[in-house]
Write an enzyme that holds these catalytic residues in place. Structure first.
Site, PDB file in Angstrom:
ATOM      1  N   GLU A  73      58.135  37.982   3.610  1.00 17.00           N
ATOM      2  CA  GLU A  73      57.010  38.058   2.679  1.00 17.00           C
ATOM      3  C   GLU A  73      56.909  36.770   1.871  1.00 17.00           C
ATOM      4  O   GLU A  73      57.913  36.071   1.663  1.00 17.00           O
ATOM      5  CB  GLU A  73      57.162  39.266   1.756  1.00 17.00           C
ATOM      6  CG  GLU A  73      57.128  40.584   2.519  1.00 17.00           C
ATOM      7  CD  GLU A  73      57.043  41.798   1.608  1.00 17.00           C
ATOM      8  OE1 GLU A  73      56.918  41.629   0.380  1.00 17.00           O
ATOM      9  OE2 GLU A  73      57.102  42.927   2.146  1.00 17.00           O
ATOM     10  N   GLY A 118      61.234  34.885  -0.568  1.00 21.08           N
ATOM     11  CA  GLY A 118      62.174  33.871  -0.105  1.00 21.08           C
ATOM     12  C   GLY A 118      63.141  34.453   0.905  1.00 21.08           C
ATOM     13  O   GLY A 118      62.778  35.283   1.738  1.00 21.08           O
ATOM     14  N   ILE A 157      54.746  35.765  10.638  1.00 24.44           N
ATOM     15  CA  ILE A 157      55.034  36.829  11.595  1.00 24.44           C
ATOM     16  C   ILE A 157      54.528  36.388  12.966  1.00 24.44           C
ATOM     17  O   ILE A 157      53.322  36.201  13.164  1.00 24.44           O
ATOM     18  CB  ILE A 157      54.393  38.161  11.170  1.00 24.44           C
ATOM     19  CG1 ILE A 157      54.763  38.480   9.709  1.00 24.44           C
ATOM     20  CG2 ILE A 157      54.833  39.274  12.113  1.00 24.44           C
ATOM     21  CD1 ILE A 157      56.256  38.518   9.422  1.00 24.44           C
ATOM     22  N   SER A 178      69.744  46.898  -1.245  1.00 24.05           N
ATOM     23  CA  SER A 178      69.559  47.004   0.206  1.00 24.05           C
ATOM     24  C   SER A 178      69.108  48.401   0.636  1.00 24.05           C
ATOM     25  O   SER A 178      68.819  48.626   1.812  1.00 24.05           O
ATOM     26  CB  SER A 178      70.860  46.651   0.935  1.00 24.05           C
ATOM     27  OG  SER A 178      71.909  47.528   0.547  1.00 24.05           O
ATOM     28  N   GLU A 202      68.685  38.216  17.439  1.00 25.62           N
ATOM     29  CA  GLU A 202      67.723  37.120  17.384  1.00 25.62           C
ATOM     30  C   GLU A 202      68.435  35.781  17.198  1.00 25.62           C
ATOM     31  O   GLU A 202      68.143  34.804  17.896  1.00 25.62           O
ATOM     32  CB  GLU A 202      66.745  37.345  16.237  1.00 25.62           C
ATOM     33  CG  GLU A 202      65.739  36.213  16.057  1.00 25.62           C
ATOM     34  CD  GLU A 202      64.990  36.306  14.750  1.00 25.62           C
ATOM     35  OE1 GLU A 202      63.834  35.856  14.708  1.00 25.62           O
ATOM     36  OE2 GLU A 202      65.561  36.816  13.757  1.00 25.62           O
ATOM     37  N   ARG A 203      69.375  35.737  16.277  1.00 21.53           N
ATOM     38  CA  ARG A 203      70.092  34.482  15.999  1.00 21.53           C
ATOM     39  C   ARG A 203      70.861  33.998  17.233  1.00 21.53           C
ATOM     40  O   ARG A 203      70.875  32.811  17.557  1.00 21.53           O
ATOM     41  CB  ARG A 203      71.065  34.683  14.834  1.00 21.53           C
ATOM     42  CG  ARG A 203      70.526  34.435  13.445  1.00 21.53           C
ATOM     43  CD  ARG A 203      69.249  35.111  13.154  1.00 21.53           C
ATOM     44  NE  ARG A 203      68.808  34.911  11.768  1.00 21.53           N
ATOM     45  CZ  ARG A 203      67.688  35.397  11.293  1.00 21.53           C
ATOM     46  NH1 ARG A 203      66.894  36.099  12.076  1.00 21.53           N
ATOM     47  NH2 ARG A 203      67.319  35.188  10.035  1.00 21.53           N
ATOM     48  N   ARG A 223      64.423   3.962  35.599  1.00 20.41           N
ATOM     49  CA  ARG A 223      63.744   2.871  34.920  1.00 20.41           C
ATOM     50  C   ARG A 223      64.104   1.526  35.547  1.00 20.41           C
ATOM     51  O   ARG A 223      65.201   1.323  36.086  1.00 20.41           O
ATOM     52  CB  ARG A 223      64.085   2.858  33.434  1.00 20.41           C
ATOM     53  CG  ARG A 223      65.519   2.475  33.127  1.00 20.41           C
ATOM     54  CD  ARG A 223      65.755   2.361  31.644  1.00 20.41           C
ATOM     55  NE  ARG A 223      67.130   1.995  31.359  1.00 20.41           N
ATOM     56  CZ  ARG A 223      67.580   1.662  30.165  1.00 20.41           C
ATOM     57  NH1 ARG A 223      66.752   1.654  29.135  1.00 20.41           N
ATOM     58  NH2 ARG A 223      68.843   1.343  29.979  1.00 20.41           N
TER      59      ARG A 223
END
Length: 278
Positions: free
Chosen positions: A126, A130, A156, A181, A245-246, A271
């Site tokens: 949000e 923070g 999001i 929490s 997720e991490r 190259r």
């Protein structure tokens, strides 16, 4: 002395690389230039079953673990793809799988595994909280067999390319809980229905081609049966998705590192350096 650890996931690596080979650099460059979504690429991953890797076989998935899922994400990025377009499917369903009712799992997981539904989005962050997400202000007030949601979310991802979203909202005000929490709950949101009934999505243009959005909830009604688990325990529930997720994103970064090394190596081999003639 042998110091390297054998890689037991070569079958997965080779299969994912073979699929990604069908989507060369030109494909991904074009998508980025158009600021588009790699629809064909994500659909191919879904058809091959890779995005259902962590869904148990009983619900139509492969029943693999987080390690195997990490290998899949690593190989997507190593091949030049962007797993950020689809990795939400891997970790968002963790909250549903571990804490959803049997009826919810039977309703959603087989359809997610088949690609009939996408669960790519998670509404947590949000604008005014923070990093302390226990101070979220989005509220869900129970009224009969519904919850009425009001508030705002920001940054999001993949809302525009998802059918479902995992949403965290306060069901008990922060001032009324013993621990900060506590008092938050998790809901499954049908995005197509929500967009008709009180959800507004405002895309955020950013420097890279990554779809992210602001969300505004104005008396959005969610069926009480869409709440995952017990009321007030959402903070603990959603950690199952966030921890995965991490790990998956870290694997993607390893894939990026390999991609850059491969490209640099190829360039230095090809190259031609012209020396000035005096």
């Amino acid at each position: 002395m042998k110091t390297s650890t054998p890689d037991n996931y070569q079958d997965i690596r080779q299969a994912v690389r073979a699929l990604c080979a069908g989507f060369p650099d030109e494909y991904h460059r074009k998508i980025d230039e158009q600021r588009g979504y790699p629809q064909a690429f994500v659909e191919a991953l879904t058809r091959a079953g890779w995005l259902a890797a962590m869904i148990p076989q009983a619900y139509g998935g492969s029943g693999l673990g987080l390690t195997e899922a990490s290998v899949i994400m690593e190989e997507i990025n190593r091949s030049g793809g962007n797993a950020g377009a689809c990795h939400g499917q891997m970790y968002n369903m963790g909250t549903l799988l571990r804490h959803g009712s049997e009826a919810q799992k039977r309703e959603y997981l087989p359809k997610i595994a088949k690609g009939e539904l996408r669960l790519q989005s998670m509404g947590v962050t949000e604008p005014s909280t923070g990093t302390d997400t226990t101070r979220i202000k989005t509220s869900a007030v129970k009224k009969g067999d519904l919850y009425v949601v009001n508030g705002q979310k920001v940054w999001i991802s993949r809302v525009q390319h998802s059918d479902l979203m995992i949403l965290r909202a306060r069901t008990t005000p922060l001032s009324d809980v013993r621990k900060k929490s506590e008092g938050m709950s998790i809901f499954i949101v049908d995005l197509h229905e929500a967009l008709k009934k009180g959800l507004t999505v405002r895309p955020i243009r950013n420097m890279v081609n990554h779809e992210t959005n602001e969300l505004f909830f104005d008396n959005l009604e969610i069926p009480a049966e869409n709440r995952i688990g017990e009321e007030g325990k959402g903070f603990k529930y959603i950690l199952d998705g966030l921890n995965a997720e991490r790990t998956l994103i870290a694997a993607e970064c390893i894939g990026d590192g390999y991609w850059f090394i491969d490209r640099v190596t190829k360039y230095t081999k090809e190259r031609v350096v012209s020396m000035p003639v005096e």
